[in-house]
Scaffold this active site. Structure first.
Site, PDB file in Angstrom:
ATOM      1  N   ASP A  88     -31.912   0.592  33.973  1.00  0.00           N
ATOM      2  CA  ASP A  88     -31.411  -0.253  34.165  1.00  0.00           C
ATOM      3  C   ASP A  88     -30.684  -1.340  35.372  1.00  0.00           C
ATOM      4  O   ASP A  88     -30.555   0.109  36.050  1.00  0.00           O
ATOM      5  CB  ASP A  88     -30.309  -0.753  33.203  1.00  0.00           C
ATOM      6  CG  ASP A  88     -30.222  -1.214  31.997  1.00  0.00           C
ATOM      7  OD1 ASP A  88     -31.968  -0.817  30.966  1.00  0.00           O
ATOM      8  OD2 ASP A  88     -29.659  -1.501  30.904  1.00  0.00           O
ATOM      9  N   HIS A 148     -36.192   7.228  32.921  1.00  0.00           N
ATOM     10  CA  HIS A 148     -36.966   6.724  32.387  1.00  0.00           C
ATOM     11  C   HIS A 148     -38.378   6.859  32.710  1.00  0.00           C
ATOM     12  O   HIS A 148     -38.806   6.376  33.744  1.00  0.00           O
ATOM     13  CB  HIS A 148     -37.341   5.766  30.727  1.00  0.00           C
ATOM     14  CG  HIS A 148     -35.966   5.665  30.369  1.00  0.00           C
ATOM     15  ND1 HIS A 148     -36.209   5.856  28.278  1.00  0.00           N
ATOM     16  CD2 HIS A 148     -34.599   5.676  30.413  1.00  0.00           C
ATOM     17  CE1 HIS A 148     -35.203   5.736  28.154  1.00  0.00           C
ATOM     18  NE2 HIS A 148     -33.744   5.498  28.997  1.00  0.00           N
ATOM     19  N   SER A 207     -26.079   5.592  41.327  1.00  0.00           N
ATOM     20  CA  SER A 207     -27.002   6.661  41.536  1.00  0.00           C
ATOM     21  C   SER A 207     -28.149   5.668  41.947  1.00  0.00           C
ATOM     22  O   SER A 207     -28.326   4.505  41.812  1.00  0.00           O
ATOM     23  CB  SER A 207     -26.844   7.473  39.995  1.00  0.00           C
ATOM     24  OG  SER A 207     -27.082   6.749  38.883  1.00  0.00           O
TER      25      SER A 207
END
Length: 253
Positions: A88, A148, A207
């Site tokens: 995301d 992911h 991040s």
């Protein structure tokens, strides 16, 4: 002046102390009291969160919260030529490193060599990445902070200096911002991963995830490339479509 200060040893030592202190602070049970303020401050959407709010044991536990998998369907899950978003994030893509030469990460001008360092120990043909395609996924504090795999593959190497993860035809670079206390990986060398599989998570802070593909191995979705060409980030969810890869030997070692 800002760059001079940020690159000074004194300032780097301060960042190290600050980052080291945040881990225990955000992991302590007393930090649970800050969760509601965090939700209100950042407008966190609780609908896809997997467990009840009262079950979180600390602010960090909430920060790297898991989501209901149904809230993030994987694009074309059985199609090995379809790459998916790794996080995301606010996304920008570059079809070639040459087009990304004006990109700056943590105050340093971008190049694959500078970003990753020596790759010969992990990759058969490291030169194929010199002008490869790359994605930059910027995670804000409000975002889901697990990351992911954009493709199925095998982890062929990991360096914890910069948290670089090497898979077949992809370099996956994890960059912690100033207030990230830790980066936790859930895979190891030799792990076989599925497209969309969780690789790990960031603890408290902002991040960034950078994915570098071999040269001429992926075509990004047109809308993402169009936005990126004008310097605009696209807000995306992990699992959504990233682009189309060329599958001569994605799973070959």
């Amino acid at each position: 002046l800002g760059r001079m200060i940020s690159h000074s040893q004194l300032f780097r030592n301060y960042l190290l102390r600050r980052t080291s202190a945040l881990g225990p602070e955000c992991n302590h049970p007393s930090s649970r009291a800050r969760i509601q303020d965090f939700i209100a401050s950042y407008g966190v959407d609780l609908a896809p969160v997997r467990k009840p709010l009262e079950d979180f044991t600390s602010l960090n536990d909430f920060f790297y919260r898991e989501l209901d998998p149904a809230s993030r369907p994987i694009a074309a899950p059985t199609d090995d030529t379809a790459a998916c978003q790794p996080a995301d994030c606010r996304l920008i893509v570059f079809p070639t490193v040459e087009q990304a030469t004006r990109l700056w990460i943590k105050g340093r001008q971008f190049s694959v060599q500078r970003l990753v360092g020596k790759t010969e120990s992990y990759l058969k043909n490291p030169e194929l990445y010199d002008n490869g395609a790359l994605t930059v996924s910027r995670l804000a504090p409000t975002d889901y902070h697990r990351f992911h795999s954009p493709l199925a593959g095998t982890v062929v190497g990991i360096t914890h200096d910069g948290a670089d993860v090497f898979t077949v035809k992809v370099i996956y670079v994890l960059i912690g911002a100033t207030d990230v206390a830790s980066i936790q990986l859930g895979v190891s060398q030799g792990s076989v991963v599925c497209k969309g599989q969780e690789l790990g998570y960031f603890a408290y802070g902002g991040s960034c995830v950078v994915v570098v593909f071999e040269e001429r191995s992926i075509i990004f979705d047109r809308d993402l490339e169009r936005q990126s060409k004008i310097g605009m980030e696209t807000l995306v969810k992990y699992g959504s479509s990233l682009g189309r890869v060329f599958t001569d030997s994605w799973m070959d070692q």
